[in-house]
Structure formats: structure tokens, C-alpha cells
Design a protein around this motif. Structure first.
Motif, PDB file in Angstrom:
ATOM      1  N   LYS A 124      17.890  45.280 -14.938  1.00  0.00           N
ATOM      2  CA  LYS A 124      18.738  44.921 -16.084  1.00  0.00           C
ATOM      3  C   LYS A 124      20.213  45.163 -15.770  1.00  0.00           C
ATOM      4  O   LYS A 124      21.080  44.424 -16.208  1.00  0.00           O
ATOM      5  N   TYR A 132      18.569  35.886  -7.045  1.00  0.00           N
ATOM      6  CA  TYR A 132      17.489  34.922  -6.781  1.00  0.00           C
ATOM      7  C   TYR A 132      16.189  35.303  -7.471  1.00  0.00           C
ATOM      8  O   TYR A 132      15.228  34.540  -7.454  1.00  0.00           O
TER       9      TYR A 132
ATOM     10  N   THR B   7      29.489  36.612 -12.437  1.00  0.00           N
ATOM     11  CA  THR B   7      28.240  37.159 -11.944  1.00  0.00           C
ATOM     12  C   THR B   7      27.709  36.282 -10.816  1.00  0.00           C
ATOM     13  O   THR B   7      28.279  35.244 -10.511  1.00  0.00           O
ATOM     14  N   THR B   8      26.617  36.715 -10.227  1.00  0.00           N
ATOM     15  CA  THR B   8      26.051  35.965  -9.122  1.00  0.00           C
ATOM     16  C   THR B   8      24.909  35.081  -9.603  1.00  0.00           C
ATOM     17  O   THR B   8      24.264  35.351 -10.608  1.00  0.00           O
ATOM     18  N   ALA B  10      21.684  32.417  -7.815  1.00  0.00           N
ATOM     19  CA  ALA B  10      21.052  31.919  -6.588  1.00  0.00           C
ATOM     20  C   ALA B  10      19.674  31.371  -6.898  1.00  0.00           C
ATOM     21  O   ALA B  10      18.961  31.874  -7.760  1.00  0.00           O
ATOM     22  N   THR B  11      19.321  30.318  -6.210  1.00  0.00           N
ATOM     23  CA  THR B  11      17.940  29.853  -6.260  1.00  0.00           C
ATOM     24  C   THR B  11      17.253  30.165  -4.947  1.00  0.00           C
ATOM     25  O   THR B  11      16.053  30.032  -4.830  1.00  0.00           O
ATOM     26  N   ASP B  12      18.017  30.610  -3.969  1.00  0.00           N
ATOM     27  CA  ASP B  12      17.474  30.955  -2.662  1.00  0.00           C
ATOM     28  C   ASP B  12      18.150  32.245  -2.189  1.00  0.00           C
ATOM     29  O   ASP B  12      19.366  32.379  -2.325  1.00  0.00           O
ATOM     30  N   PRO B  13      17.372  33.196  -1.655  1.00  0.00           N
ATOM     31  CA  PRO B  13      17.976  34.459  -1.211  1.00  0.00           C
ATOM     32  C   PRO B  13      19.063  34.285  -0.159  1.00  0.00           C
ATOM     33  O   PRO B  13      19.887  35.167   0.030  1.00  0.00           O
ATOM     34  N   GLU B  14      19.056  33.154   0.503  1.00  0.00           N
ATOM     35  CA  GLU B  14      20.035  32.960   1.569  1.00  0.00           C
ATOM     36  C   GLU B  14      21.342  32.341   1.074  1.00  0.00           C
ATOM     37  O   GLU B  14      22.266  32.148   1.849  1.00  0.00           O
ATOM     38  N   VAL B  16      23.847  32.907  -2.144  1.00  0.00           N
ATOM     39  CA  VAL B  16      24.258  33.518  -3.403  1.00  0.00           C
ATOM     40  C   VAL B  16      25.655  33.036  -3.763  1.00  0.00           C
ATOM     41  O   VAL B  16      26.543  33.013  -2.922  1.00  0.00           O
ATOM     42  N   ARG B  26      30.643  43.016 -18.818  1.00  0.00           N
ATOM     43  CA  ARG B  26      29.714  44.006 -18.246  1.00  0.00           C
ATOM     44  C   ARG B  26      29.865  45.324 -19.005  1.00  0.00           C
ATOM     45  O   ARG B  26      30.952  45.891 -19.068  1.00  0.00           O
ATOM     46  N   GLY B  31      25.976  48.802 -17.259  1.00  0.00           N
ATOM     47  CA  GLY B  31      26.196  47.655 -16.386  1.00  0.00           C
ATOM     48  C   GLY B  31      25.466  46.394 -16.806  1.00  0.00           C
ATOM     49  O   GLY B  31      25.459  45.418 -16.063  1.00  0.00           O
ATOM     50  N   TRP B  32      24.846  46.388 -17.975  1.00  0.00           N
ATOM     51  CA  TRP B  32      24.173  45.168 -18.402  1.00  0.00           C
ATOM     52  C   TRP B  32      25.219  44.064 -18.587  1.00  0.00           C
ATOM     53  O   TRP B  32      26.325  44.324 -19.065  1.00  0.00           O
ATOM     54  N   GLU B  33      24.835  42.839 -18.251  1.00  0.00           N
ATOM     55  CA  GLU B  33      25.760  41.705 -18.310  1.00  0.00           C
ATOM     56  C   GLU B  33      25.483  40.855 -19.552  1.00  0.00           C
ATOM     57  O   GLU B  33      24.322  40.564 -19.855  1.00  0.00           O
ATOM     58  N   VAL B  42      22.378  38.370 -19.679  1.00  0.00           N
ATOM     59  CA  VAL B  42      22.066  37.493 -18.554  1.00  0.00           C
ATOM     60  C   VAL B  42      20.613  37.663 -18.131  1.00  0.00           C
ATOM     61  O   VAL B  42      19.923  36.702 -17.820  1.00  0.00           O
ATOM     62  N   PHE B  43      20.122  38.915 -18.182  1.00  0.00           N
ATOM     63  CA  PHE B  43      18.780  39.172 -17.631  1.00  0.00           C
ATOM     64  C   PHE B  43      17.674  38.799 -18.597  1.00  0.00           C
ATOM     65  O   PHE B  43      16.545  38.562 -18.194  1.00  0.00           O
TER      66      PHE B  43
END
Lengths: 224, 102
Positions: A124, A132, B7-8, B10-14, B16, B26, B31-33, B42-43
Motif C-alpha cells: 500500500k 508492475y 508515481t510509477t 508499468a505493465t512489464d517489470p523491465e 517502468v 503522498r 506513504g499511501w498515494e 492508487v493501490f
């Protein structure tokens, strides 16, 4: 390794790839990805089993350092699995290879709920480090990682172990293992607490059948 | 007050990427966004959200001149009238001593 997985992976008696619980880097590292790509392609789960922790190029077998006794190493078998699993989640291996399954062998399992809760809580706040991940970390583990029971923890009240099995959705994630004939073997009759018929069927047979594609009739398995 | 940042994604770990710069608030504690426009996290935007308030940019008066702008000096009051608003005292030098008569 990746070449070997592709070469031998379709042999009828090969159902998974087994790695030692420790190597030079945590297993989420890109260094290992070609192996994961090959295993996913060959539809083989990757299992991790204690063996190499503290030997050769690996790190000490406990977070505190090198222990003097086997007693310490054996007590903390699950902690090395935690290190590998959080690496596989955080480096995006489970997200990148969604059809790849991992199996944790001989790490016990009572630590799993606590481990999953901690990952979800940290996610979180620290999600930006692992963008990702498209769902909470615990869901990747629930979907793609399986845990074997041995050496099962034995609380004074067996009901407490059943609660832990429920917390980690054992009907999806747990497979019985005996480790017979080692000294720390678990009995298929007495090791686990009483549980629902549905959970017992899944833990004692169903989850392994599904993961490894095993038939109901063991005599139909290939013998050579 | 939390930091307004991006914020960041990504759909692929390679690969970002940095996105939504200036649109993410934030929380300074954990630190929650949150999306600063909607309060959605966001999460877990469907379940966790910060309380939001209606906001707008408006003028505070009809007169839009810059009359309240300062000259850069301290805001400690202006000197008005013929006499400075200070107390004065008789001062003399006696036998190489400075004497202040109160």
C-alpha cells in the motif's frame, strides 16, 4: 539450465524443475529469467527445496548469520523461502510469467499468512517501487505458489494449525508432503489436524493432481 | 501536508515509467498515494480513498490591483503624523558618564 528444461521437460516422468533454496542471487533476479521462460513454456512448475543455504556462493542460512547447529538451520527453513518468494514477487517474476507456478518444499507453512499480510501492507505504501504488480502481492502467491506441509508445525492446540491453513487458503495452496524416510518425516494420517472433507481432499490429493496433471489412478502413471 | 508528486507505472517489470507528475498526493505518514483530484488511492481506488473537498481558484475582491503588495520591508506598522511614535528622554554627559533622565 534453460536448454536442459526444454530438452528434458517433455519426458513423461518429469513434472517439475527443482532448485535449491539458495543460490548466488535472490531468485527474482533477471539472471534466472531464461529458466523461468523455459519452464513456463514447458508447463513445468519450479520447486525450491532446502539444500545449499550457506554453502559456496550463497548467503548465510539464517538472517542472523552462520549458525553452529543443524537445529538452528532446520528451525529457520521457512525464512529462506520467504526471502526467495518476496524476491519473486517484488522483481515481477510472478507478474511477468503468469502461467508459471512455484512450489515451496520443506519450508513448513505457518509463516505464510504473516508473510502475505506483511507484503500486502507494505505494498500500500511502497507500490511505486513495484508498479508492475497489478494486484496485491498475496494474490500472486495464492494464484501461482504452492506450499508443501512438511515439516508441519505442531501447536499445542491443533485447532490453531487449522486456522492457519484456512488463513492461507489451503484448499488452493497446500499439498501434503511426507519427506519419507527422513528423520523429520510427517505421517499422512496424524500430521494434519481434522479439517473439512473439501480441504482434506485438496491438500492430500487434489492440489497436487491439478498442479502436476496427475491421474486419479496411480497405476496409470508411466513407469519408465 | 503530504508531498504532491507523481508515481510509477508499468505493465512489464523491465519498463517502468514515471507518470501523473503533480497529480499524486503522498501521505506523509505511511506513504499511501492518492489522486489529488478525486481522493482515490492508487493501490485500491475502489475501496480506499482520502476525504476530498470542493476547491476552486477565485479572486478575493472585485479590485484586482496589487494594492496589498509590500515594498519588501517588514510588516511592522507605518510611521504616521508629524511626531515619530517613540518615547524620548533627556540625555547628558556628566563627569564622563552618560546619564539618562527618566
Amino acid at each position: 539450465m534453460a536448454e536442459m528444461i526444454r530438452e528434458l521437460g517433455d519426458h513423461p516422468r518429469v513434472v517439475q524443475v527443482v532448485m535449491p533454496m539458495a543460490s548466488q542471487h535472490p531468485y527474482g533476479h533477471e539472471y534466472y529469467w531464461p529458466m523461468y521462460e523455459a519452464a513456463e513454456e514447458m508447463e513445468l512448475p519450479i520447486a525450491m527445496h532446502p539444500y545449499t543455504e550457506g554453502h559456496g556462493v550463497t548467503r548465510p542460512p539464517t538472517g542472523a548469520g552462520h549458525p553452529n547447529t543443524y537445529f538452528e538451520w532446520h528451525t529457520l527453513l521457512g525464512t529462506y523461502a520467504m526471502g526467495q518468494l518476496v524476491s519473486l514477487v517484488a522483481e515481477g517474476v510472478l507478474a511477468k510469467f503468469p502461467n508459471l507456478n512455484f512450489v515451496v518444499i520443506e519450508g513448513g507453512l505457518s509463516w505464510v499468512p504473516h508473510f502475505l499480510w506483511r507484503m500486502d501492507k507494505d505494498w500500500k505504501a511502497l507500490r511505486a517501487q513495484v508498479p508492475y504488480l497489478q494486484k496485491p502481492p498475496s494474490e500472486y502467491v495464492r494464484d501461482q505458489v504452492r506450499f508443501t506441509t512438511q515439516p508441519i508445525e505442531e501447536p499445542d492446540n491443533p485447532e490453531h494449525l487449522l486456522q492457519i491453513l484456512e488463513m492461507m487458503h489451503a484448499e488452493e495452496t497446500v499439498m501434503f508432503a511426507s519427506d519419507y524416510p527422513h528423520w523429520d518425516t510427517d505421517s499422512p494420517v496424524y500430521a494434519l489436524p481434522p479439517m473439512s472433507d473439501e480441504m482434506e481432499q485438496a491438500v492430500m490429493a487434489g492440489n497436487a493432481q491439478e498442479l502436476y496433471g496427475l491421474p486419479n489412478d496411480p497405476t496409470s502413471l508411466p513407469t519408465n | 501536508m503530504g508531498k504532491v508528486t507523481g508515481t510509477t507505472s508499468a505493465t512489464d517489470p523491465e519498463k517502468v515509467e514515471w507518470e501523473d507528475d503533480g497529480q499524486i498526493l503522498r501521505c506523509p505518514w505511511h506513504g499511501w498515494e492518492f489522486d489529488i483530484a478525486t481522493g482515490e488511492s492508487v493501490f485500491n481506488p475502489h475501496k480506499v480513498r482520502a476525504r476530498s473537498f470542493d476547491t476552486a481558484v477565485e479572486s478575493t475582491s472585485d479590485d484586482t490591483s496589487e494594492e496589498s503588495a509590500t515594498d519588501g520591508g517588514c510588516d511592522c506598522g507605518a510611521v504616521e503624523g508629524d511626531q515619530p511614535p517613540v518615547d524620548t528622554y533627556e540625555v547628558d554627559v556628566e563627569d564622563q558618564q552618560v546619564v539618562v533622565y527618566l
